[in-house]
Structure formats: C-alpha cells, structure tokens
Enzyme design. Structure first.
Site, PDB file in Angstrom:
ATOM      1  N   GLY A 113     -27.764   1.268 -56.435  1.00 21.20           N
ATOM      2  CA  GLY A 113     -27.300   0.090 -57.230  1.00 21.20           C
ATOM      3  C   GLY A 113     -27.936   0.148 -58.457  1.00 21.20           C
ATOM      4  N   GLY A 115     -30.233  -0.930 -60.622  1.00 16.20           N
ATOM      5  CA  GLY A 115     -31.405  -1.344 -60.293  1.00 16.20           C
ATOM      6  C   GLY A 115     -32.253  -2.195 -61.821  1.00 16.20           C
ATOM      7  N   ARG A 116     -31.824  -1.163 -62.787  1.00 15.57           N
ATOM      8  CA  ARG A 116     -32.284  -1.905 -64.236  1.00 15.57           C
ATOM      9  C   ARG A 116     -30.986  -1.776 -65.201  1.00 15.57           C
ATOM     10  NH1 ARG A 116     -35.694   3.111 -66.347  1.00 15.57           N
ATOM     11  NH2 ARG A 116     -34.435   4.502 -65.375  1.00 15.57           N
ATOM     12  N   LYS A 136     -29.403  -1.551 -70.229  1.00 15.48           N
ATOM     13  CA  LYS A 136     -30.514  -0.730 -69.544  1.00 15.48           C
ATOM     14  C   LYS A 136     -31.916  -1.158 -69.703  1.00 15.48           C
ATOM     15  CE  LYS A 136     -31.101   4.038 -67.820  1.00 15.48           C
ATOM     16  NZ  LYS A 136     -30.758   5.238 -67.887  1.00 15.48           N
ATOM     17  N   ASP A 148     -39.454  -2.190 -61.574  1.00 17.51           N
ATOM     18  CA  ASP A 148     -39.390  -3.613 -62.351  1.00 17.51           C
ATOM     19  C   ASP A 148     -38.085  -3.934 -63.165  1.00 17.51           C
ATOM     20  OD1 ASP A 148     -39.328  -1.646 -64.045  1.00 17.51           O
ATOM     21  OD2 ASP A 148     -41.450  -1.890 -64.755  1.00 17.51           O
ATOM     22  N   ARG A 206     -25.727   0.179 -73.593  1.00 15.75           N
ATOM     23  CA  ARG A 206     -24.677   1.416 -73.482  1.00 15.75           C
ATOM     24  C   ARG A 206     -23.087   0.693 -73.272  1.00 15.75           C
ATOM     25  NH1 ARG A 206     -27.078   4.474 -68.275  1.00 15.75           N
ATOM     26  NH2 ARG A 206     -26.837   2.766 -66.827  1.00 15.75           N
ATOM     27  N   ARG A 213     -19.443   5.043 -60.637  1.00 15.45           N
ATOM     28  CA  ARG A 213     -19.781   6.560 -60.431  1.00 15.45           C
ATOM     29  C   ARG A 213     -19.439   6.855 -59.104  1.00 15.45           C
ATOM     30  NH1 ARG A 213     -25.126   5.536 -62.980  1.00 15.45           N
ATOM     31  NH2 ARG A 213     -24.716   3.932 -63.967  1.00 15.45           N
ATOM     32  N   ASP A 285     -25.110   9.451 -57.989  1.00 16.31           N
ATOM     33  CA  ASP A 285     -25.090   8.085 -58.411  1.00 16.31           C
ATOM     34  C   ASP A 285     -25.067   8.389 -59.908  1.00 16.31           C
ATOM     35  OD1 ASP A 285     -27.583   8.971 -57.772  1.00 16.31           O
ATOM     36  OD2 ASP A 285     -28.514   7.473 -58.690  1.00 16.31           O
ATOM     37  N   ASN A 286     -25.390   9.485 -60.473  1.00  8.67           N
ATOM     38  CA  ASN A 286     -25.292   9.762 -62.033  1.00  8.67           C
ATOM     39  C   ASN A 286     -23.976  10.374 -62.398  1.00  8.67           C
ATOM     40  OD1 ASN A 286     -27.736   8.364 -62.303  1.00  8.67           O
ATOM     41  ND2 ASN A 286     -29.022  10.196 -62.185  1.00  8.67           N
TER      42      ASN A 286
HETATM   43  P1  AMP Z   1     -31.881   7.068 -61.864  1.00  3.65           P
HETATM   44  O1  AMP Z   1     -32.786   8.262 -61.515  1.00  3.65           O
HETATM   45  O2  AMP Z   1     -32.398   6.700 -63.109  1.00  3.65           O
HETATM   46  O3  AMP Z   1     -30.628   7.380 -61.794  1.00  3.65           O
HETATM   47  O4  AMP Z   1     -32.110   5.692 -60.870  1.00  3.65           O
HETATM   48  C1  AMP Z   1     -31.805   5.901 -59.745  1.00  3.65           C
HETATM   49  C2  AMP Z   1     -31.896   4.483 -59.076  1.00  3.65           C
HETATM   50  O5  AMP Z   1     -33.053   3.738 -59.252  1.00  3.65           O
HETATM   51  C3  AMP Z   1     -30.918   3.665 -59.650  1.00  3.65           C
HETATM   52  O6  AMP Z   1     -30.384   2.697 -58.501  1.00  3.65           O
HETATM   53  C4  AMP Z   1     -31.683   2.976 -60.639  1.00  3.65           C
HETATM   54  O7  AMP Z   1     -31.050   1.855 -60.721  1.00  3.65           O
HETATM   55  C5  AMP Z   1     -33.057   2.816 -60.169  1.00  3.65           C
HETATM   56  N1  AMP Z   1     -34.120   2.622 -60.872  1.00  3.65           N
HETATM   57  C6  AMP Z   1     -34.725   3.507 -61.905  1.00  3.65           C
HETATM   58  N2  AMP Z   1     -35.722   3.063 -62.698  1.00  3.65           N
HETATM   59  C7  AMP Z   1     -35.725   1.764 -62.161  1.00  3.65           C
HETATM   60  C8  AMP Z   1     -36.481   0.540 -62.618  1.00  3.65           C
HETATM   61  N3  AMP Z   1     -37.495   0.784 -63.662  1.00  3.65           N
HETATM   62  N4  AMP Z   1     -36.206  -0.652 -62.193  1.00  3.65           N
HETATM   63  C9  AMP Z   1     -35.451  -0.810 -61.075  1.00  3.65           C
HETATM   64  N5  AMP Z   1     -34.658   0.313 -60.581  1.00  3.65           N
HETATM   65  C10 AMP Z   1     -34.828   1.372 -61.349  1.00  3.65           C
HETATM   66 MG    MG Z   2     -28.830   6.514 -62.281  1.00  2.00          MG
END
Ligand code: AMP
Ligand code: MG
Length: 536
Positions: A113, A115-116, A136, A148, A206, A213, A285-286
C-alpha cells in the site's frame, strides 16, 4: 494535526477542478483512522497529509504546472508550498492512500500500500485530461507499517529530476510538479549498516493519469476478493483505457486490456534499454498499469556499458534488477499479473496471448530501436549481429554508453587516414582496456561505416536521426548527487540547472559540455553515484 482538519481556501490555486473518480467509484475503507492495519474489501483508505514545520518550494516543473492549468503566479504564491507540502488542502481534494500488494525481489510480500504516498485527488484540466496528484513523503498512512511516511531530500531530488528527465527523453513516466522542503529532519540509515542519521525531509508532488500498479490487482486476487478485483479491472479500463470500452463483451474487453498492458510495458522497457536506465527495484508494486516508469528509488544510468550493472546495493547479491535483465523481469511481473487476473477468465487463453504480445512487441521493437541507435535503416540479421558485437566491445573496452552513441552519430562519410577510432573521442574509462580493444573496435567501426554508407543515407540525415534517439544528456548518477550535495548545503541552483539541461536532452547545448561528460573517477565507488539503496 492532520491537514484535513485545517482546510484553507486558497484563492491563488482555486481553479483546479477535481472529480476524484477512484475514491468516488471504488469502495473505501470505513475505518478513517491512521492506525496501521490490513485493509480488506477496499481499494483505498482515507489518509490526510501530516503538516510539516516550514514548507518551502525548492523547484517546480513549469510544463507540469501547465498540464494542471496552473500559472507561474499560482506556483510562486506562498499557498502553493503549503498545499504541496501537505499543510493545507484545496477545496475538492479527497486525500487517500491506495491499498496494494506486490512481489518484492521475487517473493510475495502481501499488503504493502501507499505507505508514504498520499493522493490528493484527480484533476480534470481545461482540455479534459485527467491528472492525479500524489504527495510522496507527506506522512504516515494506514499502510506505513513500521516506517514514518516521510522522504528525504536526496531521494526527492532524484525522483523530481528523473521524472522530468525521462519525460523529455520520450520515456513513458509519471511526472513531477513540485519539490518542497519540509523544514523537518528525517532519520535514515542510508546503507542499512547501523549508521542512522538525520537528513532534511522533502515532498515531491508527482502527477500521472493513474498510479494503479500491478500490485493493486495482485492483492485482491491473493485475498480471493474476486468481485472487487473485477470491479477494479473494469474501473481501470473505463477510466484509463477508454478506447477499449467499445468492446461490449466483458471478457474480450479484459483480454484486450491485459494485452495492451503487456504491449505498453514492453515499449517502456525498450525505452529504458535505449537510454541506459536501470530502474533498480522492479517489484510488482512498482509496475504501473499504464506502462509508465514509476517509483524512482535506487535507479541509475549506465555510464560504462555493463549489462550486469545494478545501482541498487540492496540487490547487489542477486542482481535481479540489473540492466540486461529488465526485459525478463518485466515479463515475469506480467506473468504475476496474469495469474492474478486468471479468476476473471473461464478460458485463460487471452492471458497467454497477452504475454505473447509482450514477447512479440519486445522482439520487434528492441532490434528496431537498436537499429535506430546505430543509424541503420533496417534491423536485418547483419545489423543485429553488428549491434551485438558492438555491445560486447563496449563492455570489454569499458566504454561510456551515452557518449559512444552520440560520437557514432558524428562520424562523417569520409574515413580519415588515421582511422575511425580517434573520432570516438574520450569514450573509454580505462587506458588499458582501451588499448586491449582498440584494434577490434577499429575493425568494428569500419564494418559499421561500410554498412551505413551502403545504405545510402547522407551523413546529415543519418546524424540527425541518430541524435534523435541517442541523448547527449542523461541524469548521470553523479550529476544528481552533485545537485543533492549542493542543495543539502543550501544551494538549489544545480537542481534548477539540471532540470533545464534535461529539458532538451537530444540538443547540443552550447556551454553545457560539463553535463555530458563521462562519470569522473571519484564517482566510481561513491555513495549515491554508483551505490544506492532502497533507504529513502
Ligand atoms: P518502495 O520500495 O519504495 O517501492 O516501497 C515499498 C513499500 O514500502 C511501499 O508500500 C511503500 O509505501 C513503503 N514505504 C517505503 N518507504 C516508506 C516510508 N518511509 N514510510 C512508510 N512506508 C514506506
Ligand atoms: Mg514503491
């Protein structure tokens, strides 16, 4: 206090029209709290941005502002940084975080989901185009798990600049409207080695027609929520693939849609290979359902050509997401999407056909793209062999990918008495490797030269065509890092300059040779230049 409770009515940017189809059409999570949780039976949760100490606009992309019908005055108004730093909402915004899952490094990771990332809403501009705005780094959401919800300045600069650089290179991508510093520090352990330290925080806004996704569909399938899965598929088709809506039969429509996702994904990967882009974290997810490059994290650009290279230290062991593996990983990801969609099909043939479409489009477009890079008029066996030989030499000779192709385009019809190799200039990184490959490279250049001369296209036309697909400027990792270092020290001017240089990547820009150089030796092993992690 969440921003949603302090709506401010801004006059300067009031003319945005929101229709928020995602949240008005699809079921949301009835729990409106920010408590971390598994969210079942819903595609999104309410999630307001958390205000920051001192939002300031560090940079913006005027072209993206224009897509939203925002003027320069709108962007420069103090309210702009408040809204795009998460401290205020505009009337019509309905902030939410999307629920999705994903395969990370080959393993099913369950619910992830936003998360940030917090979507503010969907704008419909005066021309009728839809653009979703997403912050973001705007604070925690129900999907933040233990993290966080914030983003650091370094990764925000990287996402901001690269989104726009990719767009101007002609690569399908999400866009970036703004980069706002928050005035708050964020603690990060950059290399996951126990050295956590505070870093300045920032927020990128963005912009894309959709941020859906592969993982949005995968999570619903994994949970057996098949009715909701069908609803999300049909919503995506209706909103983002309107040309398919004319297919009256639902199964035919869904099949055609999957095939189009496969086709767009193949086209995106061909572009990545063309410009030497390595995404670094091609988890499902990306992967954008629109075939856009999304989620700029530990990405990188090839300096010396090396198909094994990955910028992502988190992936250094298996190198799953290395440059040369990107087409195979894209197909693997599409297979995971196909498996998720299977419950919607009585007969899975359309899904097999979609995967076949990926393979067919890649098999046709990749050689055609290479032919264009090398200045060939067609992609026959002989041309493909020459291309393969060149890539082997580029690797053996440790040759700069971007400079090589640009230099090749400058080689005239007449061969100088001293040979063709000197015309390449300083494309080699290592004298010994240059010496070891010089003879083979000269022989290859002569075969290449004979081929393009035999094809009969005059030099000026060949040069123009090659320069239109071989950029002079790419966002080399060390350039982005220099902009990060200066901005962290209080000087954002290099961010602005790089944004401007990357606006016209195929043009020779007088006075800007410094942005088209080989990676300097000091950057070979420096953090941020050749080594990046997922920590952002
Ligand atoms: P990513 O590797 O950036 O694609 O992130 C994978 C997952 O981790 C996604 O669900 C992001 O929303 C979550 N995520 C990454 N960094 C953070 C953060 N600093 N705070 C909360 N969720 C995060
Ligand atoms: Mg991601």
């Amino acid at each position: 206090m969440p921003a949603a409770t302090v709506p401010t009515y801004l006059t300067s940017v009031h003319n945005l029209r929101f229709d928020n189809r995602f949240v008005t059409t699809l079921p949301g999570d009835p729990d409106r709290s920010n408590r971390r949780r598994q969210v079942l039976g819903a595609t999104w949760s309410t999630a307001a941005p958390t205000p920051v100490a001192d939002p300031r606009l560090l940079a913006h992309a005027p072209e993206v502002a224009a897509l939203l019908d925002l003027t320069d005055t709108d962007v420069q108004a103090p309210d702009f940084a408040r809204v795009f730093g998460g401290n205020a909402l505009l009337p019509g915004m309905a902030p939410y975080a999307a629920c999705y899952g994903g395969h990370q490094f080959g393993n099913w990771a369950g619910q992830l989901g936003d998360g940030r990332a917090i979507s503010l809403g969907e704008v419909v501009n005066a021309a009728g185009q839809r653009w979703e705005l997403q912050l973001k780094g705007a604070g925690p959401t129900p999907y933040s798990r233990t993290a966080d919800g914030r983003a650091v300045l370094r990764s925000s600069i990287r996402e901001f600049l690269c989104s726009e650089a990719m767009h101007h290179l002609g690569v399908p991508t999400t866009r970036a409207l703004s980069l706002v510093t928050t005035g708050d520090d964020v603690v990060r352990d950059m290399f996951y080695n126990g050295n956590a330290a505070p870093e300045p925080g920032a927020i990128v806004c963005r912009v894309a027609p959709s941020f859906i996704r592969f993982g949005n569909f995968e999570l619903l399938a994994a949970r057996g929520e098949h009715a909701l899965l069908a609803q999300l598929v049909d919503f995506t088709i209706a909103r983002d693939f309107p040309q398919l809506a004319r297919l009256a039969d639902a199964t035919a429509r869904r099949g055609a849609w999957f095939a189009e996702v496969c086709e767009r994904t193949a086209q995106m990967i061909v572009h990545w290979m063309r410009v030497g882009f390595v995404h670094g974290v091609m988890n499902t997810d990306n992967m954008s359902i629109l075939g856009l490059t999304i989620d700029y994290g530990p990405y990188g650009w090839l300096d010396n050509f090396d198909p094994q290279w990955t910028p992502n230290t988190t992936d250094a062991h298996g190198r799953r997401y290395r440059y040369g593996q990107q087409p195979a990983v894209a197909q693997w990801n599409l297979l995971r999407l196909a498996e998720s969609l299977a419950p919607l099909f009585d007969d899975e043939q359309p899904l097999h056909d979609g995967i076949e479409r990926f393979a067919a489009v890649y098999a046709a477009d990749y050689p055609a793209m290479n032919a264009a890079k090398f200045g060939f008029l067609h992609a026959g066996e002989a041309e493909q062999t020459l291309a393969r030989e060149a890539f082997a030499l580029l690797f053996d000779g440790e040759v700069d990918f971007t400079r090589f192709f640009r230099a090749l385009g400058e080689i005239p019809d007449e061969r100088p008495p001293e040979g063709l190799l000197p015309l390449l200039g300083d494309v080699f990184y290592d004298d010994a490797r240059r010496a070891a490959t010089a003879e083979a490279m000269e022989q290859w250049l002569r075969r290449w030269h004979a081929t393009v001369l035999a094809q009969g296209r005059p030099f000026a036309a060949r040069r123009a065509a090659m320069h239109a697909v071989n950029p002079r400027y790419v966002l080399r990792n060390y350039l982005a890092q220099q902009a990060i270092d200066a901005a962290t020290g209080g000087d954002p001017s290099l961010v602005h300059t790089l944004l401007d240089v990357m606006r016209r990547p195929y043009d020779d820009q007088p006075g800007r040779d410094a942005f088209a150089l080989r990676r300097p030796e000091w950057a070979r092993v420096k953090a941020g230049c050749s080594m990046l992690s997922c920590s952002s």
